[in-house]
Write a protein that holds these residues in place. Structure first.
Motif, PDB file in Angstrom:
ATOM      1  N   PRO A  73      -0.131  48.409  73.118  1.00 43.53           N
ATOM      2  CA  PRO A  73      -1.211  48.534  74.107  1.00 43.53           C
ATOM      3  C   PRO A  73      -1.875  47.197  74.442  1.00 43.53           C
ATOM      4  N   LEU A  74      -2.250  47.050  75.707  1.00 45.76           N
ATOM      5  CA  LEU A  74      -3.012  45.898  76.171  1.00 45.76           C
ATOM      6  C   LEU A  74      -4.496  46.229  76.061  1.00 45.76           C
ATOM      7  N   ILE A  75      -5.243  45.390  75.337  1.00 42.82           N
ATOM      8  CA  ILE A  75      -6.659  45.619  75.097  1.00 42.82           C
ATOM      9  C   ILE A  75      -7.465  44.516  75.782  1.00 42.82           C
ATOM     10  N   VAL A  87      -8.601  47.558  85.115  1.00 41.16           N
ATOM     11  CA  VAL A  87      -8.495  48.765  84.290  1.00 41.16           C
ATOM     12  C   VAL A  87      -7.158  49.469  84.505  1.00 41.16           C
ATOM     13  N   ALA A  88      -6.619  49.400  85.713  1.00 42.14           N
ATOM     14  CA  ALA A  88      -5.328  50.025  85.995  1.00 42.14           C
ATOM     15  C   ALA A  88      -4.203  49.419  85.164  1.00 42.14           C
ATOM     16  N   ARG A  89      -4.401  48.197  84.670  1.00 38.55           N
ATOM     17  CA  ARG A  89      -3.367  47.507  83.917  1.00 38.55           C
ATOM     18  C   ARG A  89      -3.621  47.504  82.411  1.00 38.55           C
ATOM     19  N   LEU A  90      -4.774  48.006  81.989  1.00 36.47           N
ATOM     20  CA  LEU A  90      -5.140  48.005  80.575  1.00 36.47           C
ATOM     21  C   LEU A  90      -4.881  49.361  79.930  1.00 36.47           C
ATOM     22  N   ASP A  91      -4.804  49.325  78.593  1.00 38.73           N
ATOM     23  CA  ASP A  91      -4.699  50.549  77.802  1.00 38.73           C
ATOM     24  C   ASP A  91      -5.946  50.803  76.969  1.00 38.73           C
ATOM     25  N   GLY A  92      -6.795  49.791  76.833  1.00 41.30           N
ATOM     26  CA  GLY A  92      -8.049  49.921  76.099  1.00 41.30           C
ATOM     27  C   GLY A  92      -8.971  48.789  76.496  1.00 41.30           C
ATOM     28  N   ASP A 141     -14.331  54.922  82.996  1.00 42.06           N
ATOM     29  CA  ASP A 141     -14.697  56.336  83.007  1.00 42.06           C
ATOM     30  C   ASP A 141     -13.848  57.114  84.005  1.00 42.06           C
ATOM     31  N   ALA A 142     -13.556  56.495  85.134  1.00 40.87           N
ATOM     32  CA  ALA A 142     -12.796  57.181  86.175  1.00 40.87           C
ATOM     33  C   ALA A 142     -11.368  57.485  85.742  1.00 40.87           C
ATOM     34  N   THR A 143     -10.842  56.686  84.812  1.00 39.24           N
ATOM     35  CA  THR A 143      -9.448  56.863  84.391  1.00 39.24           C
ATOM     36  C   THR A 143      -9.300  57.421  82.983  1.00 39.24           C
ATOM     37  N   GLY A 144     -10.402  57.501  82.229  1.00 37.36           N
ATOM     38  CA  GLY A 144     -10.323  57.948  80.845  1.00 37.36           C
ATOM     39  C   GLY A 144      -9.863  56.876  79.880  1.00 37.36           C
ATOM     40  N   LEU A 145      -9.973  55.606  80.271  1.00 36.53           N
ATOM     41  CA  LEU A 145      -9.546  54.500  79.420  1.00 36.53           C
ATOM     42  C   LEU A 145     -10.355  54.478  78.123  1.00 36.53           C
ATOM     43  N   PRO A 146      -9.714  54.307  76.959  1.00 40.70           N
ATOM     44  CA  PRO A 146     -10.456  54.170  75.704  1.00 40.70           C
ATOM     45  C   PRO A 146     -11.335  52.918  75.721  1.00 40.70           C
ATOM     46  N   VAL A 147     -12.564  53.055  75.196  1.00 41.34           N
ATOM     47  CA  VAL A 147     -13.549  51.977  75.253  1.00 41.34           C
ATOM     48  C   VAL A 147     -14.257  51.846  73.909  1.00 41.34           C
ATOM     49  N   LEU A 148     -14.464  50.597  73.491  1.00 36.75           N
ATOM     50  CA  LEU A 148     -15.309  50.287  72.340  1.00 36.75           C
ATOM     51  C   LEU A 148     -16.335  49.245  72.773  1.00 36.75           C
ATOM     52  N   ALA A 157      -2.761  53.173  72.506  1.00 38.84           N
ATOM     53  CA  ALA A 157      -1.315  53.397  72.493  1.00 38.84           C
ATOM     54  C   ALA A 157      -0.976  54.795  73.014  1.00 38.84           C
ATOM     55  N   VAL A 158      -1.752  55.776  72.631  1.00 37.26           N
ATOM     56  CA  VAL A 158      -1.541  57.131  73.156  1.00 37.26           C
ATOM     57  C   VAL A 158      -1.801  57.165  74.651  1.00 37.26           C
TER      58      VAL A 158
END
Length: 237
Positions: free
Chosen positions: A4-6, A58-63, A104-111, A231-232
């Motif tokens: 995953p790309l963070i 965000v379209a290119r990220l996984d987290g 939020d619009a895509t459900g991307l995991p965020v910390l 990753a999921v």
């Protein structure tokens, strides 16, 4: 699973290195090293102003990690600055809020880390306590200079944060502000003095803010949790 790309949001500050002393986009290496150590690939995200930039990123990220840094502009939660509130960065505030909107619009995991948790709360309509020592009577959360404070934190059983870090832990922190209100997030960890130390959104999506700095600790359970969720996300989007 895909690697995953963070994304890691960065500072934009005057900095000196080699023969140079100029404005630079930077972030302590511990963030990227922690992402790499837990199986992710770090991508630095300096403030951008172009229309649609956050959505494109965000379209290119996984987290996404909203990193620590300067105070949030108190105008964002309709308060006058405290005497100790200083050095806010409107460019970072705007960029990170835009990234959170797109996430939020895509459900991307965020910390969210330290300031990152505060940005998350303010974006949601919450507010900050601008100087924690006024409330707790000590400066253990930010002892001064470049030192981290050590604070004992108790987590709420059954929460995502508790599953990742356990029921209690000592954390490294460096903040003089804290989250007072946090619409849409559950309070899931506190210091002994009552300071809110972690919050999370309900549901299956990884959306967590912590007031401490997990990237500085040998146990990077929170970042590992983010990378697993990313990753999921990468495999299912």
């Amino acid at each position: 699973m895909a690697v995953p790309l963070i994304g890691l949001t960065t500072y934009r500050e005057q900095a000196a290195w080699g023969v140079w002393d100029q404005r630079a986009d930077l972030l302590p290496t511990q963030y990227a090293a922690a992402v790499e150590a837990t199986g992710g690939v770090p991508v630095l995200l300096p403030p951008a102003t172009q229309t649609g930039a956050a959505e494109a990123v965000v379209a290119r990220l996984d987290g996404l990690v909203i990193s620590g840094g300067a105070d949030v502009d108190p105008e964002r939660y309709d308060e006058a600055p405290h005497a100790r509130t200083a050095g806010w960065r409107p460019d970072r505030d705007a960029w990170e809020v835009a990234l959170l909107d797109a996430a939020d619009a895509t459900g991307l995991p965020v910390l969210g880390v330290c300031r990152g948790m505060q940005v998350m709360a303010v974006r949601a309509g919450g507010a900050l306590d601008q100087h924690v020592p006024d409330l707790v009577g000590h400066e253990q959360h930010s002892p001064g200079g470049d030192a981290f404070g050590s604070v004992d934190v108790v987590t709420t059983p059954g929460t995502r944060v508790a599953a990742l870090v356990g029921d209690r832990l000592a954390v490294n922190c460096h903040h003089h502000q804290s989250v007072r209100t946090h619409p849409g997030f559950a309070a899931v960890a506190h210091a002994a003095d009552g300071t809110l130390e972690a919050m999370e959104a309900a549901g299956d999506r990884f959306c967590v803010g912590v007031q401490w700095h997990p990237e500085t600790a040998a146990d990077v359970g929170l970042l590992a949790g983010l990378v697993r969720a990313a990753a999921v996300y990468a495999d299912t989007r």
